[in-house]
Design a protein around this motif. Structure first.
Motif: not given
Length: 293
Positions: A120-143
């Motif tokens: 399983c490959v882990v992809t990280i987006d380190a950004s202040e933009d809030l990913a829209r989880l309802e659109y599948g932009e991320a599986h897990i968000a740390l806010r």
């Protein structure tokens, strides 16, 4: 809509970029791939792809279709794994979105996850933009900050993350160690620019650090931490990051105003999937170890 096969085909074309690659992966003929796309576009009444010389590009509608298809593909894959049973490894990709200052808090958990699930490959987006989880932009968000209130989000506490003013031993050797905040006025600082107003320690900087006291400024949290570690000036660093780097001394007592609550956020549709649960378990177990240590 009952075009699940066509949706899956379109998803692979979007992900891989060409009909040939999708046909090879799915084990079907190129003509079948093209027919699936034509049928799906006819069903939707609009284009989902723009054809060009190098392959296929998604239209705005196609972006929405891709997100639905991706979520559906993951749910079906997870269900198939549960039905088969006995599967010891998780495959595919898991996407995390985090704030850059929190990255160090997750690396141990990610290392543990990868040890258990090397496929399983882990992809990280380190950004202040809030990913829209309802659109599948991320599986897990740390806010950080206020607890997310989206009705379709599953939210759990990550605990508070603290920051403090730190100076490297090389800076202290040259400039001395201030006894208290009253002596900080003769020191040099590494600070983020005024635009970064959401940082919990921004009010302290605005009140105590004048322009003539600034040695270096950067919006990049890693650049700031590197500058402090190089002895360029005093600056705010996460307590966890300061401990990891070593050679850093806190200038002031801990302040509750310089800490922020963290939240682990998932979408209700994917929260119970094997992949997401495996990563959440690793994050929570390592977070408990960090807190205990």
């Amino acid at each position: 809509m009952d075009k699940w096969a066509e949706l899956r085909t379109a998803y692979q074309v979007a992900k891989l970029g060409t009909v040939s690659a999708a046909a090879e992966l799915l084990g079907i003929h190129r003509a079948t791939v093209n027919r699936h796309i034509d049928v799906l576009e006819a069903e939707l009444g609009a284009r989902i792809f723009l054809r060009h010389a190098r392959g296929y590009a998604l239209t705005e509608l196609g972006e929405d279709v891709l997100r639905v298809a991706q979520k559906t593909d993951e749910l079906i894959g997870d269900l198939a794994g549960r039905i088969r049973g006995g599967r010891t490894e998780i495959e595919g990709e898991i996407k995390l979105t985090i704030l850059a200052p929190f990255a160090g808090l997750l690396m141990q958990a990610i290392a543990e996850f990868r040890t258990r699930n090397p496929l399983c490959v882990v992809t990280i987006d380190a950004s202040e933009d809030l990913a829209r989880l309802e659109y599948g932009e991320a599986h897990i968000a740390l806010r950080a900050g206020q607890k997310p209130e989206h009705p379709d989000y599953v939210v759990s506490s990550f605990g508070r993350v603290g920051f403090n003013l730190y100076a490297h031993e090389s800076y202290i050797q040259r400039n001395g160690l201030p006894k208290d905040s009253s002596e900080l006025s003769r020191h040099k600082f590494v600070v983020p620019p005024p635009q970064d107003s959401r940082l919990p320690f921004r009010p302290w900087i605005d009140e105590h650090v004048t322009p003539d006291m600034v040695a270096l400024t950067s919006r990049d949290i890693w650049v700031g931490a590197e500058a402090v570690s190089a002895g360029i000036g005093i600056g705010f660093i996460g307590d966890h990051e300061a401990q990891r780097r070593g050679g850093l001394t806190a200038m002031l007592p801990p302040d509750e105003d310089w800490s922020v609550p963290g939240w682990l956020v998932t979408h209700v549709d994917l929260h119970r999937t094997e992949k997401v649960q495996a990563m959440l378990n690793c994050i929570k177990s390592t977070r408990q170890s960090q807190a205990a240590g």
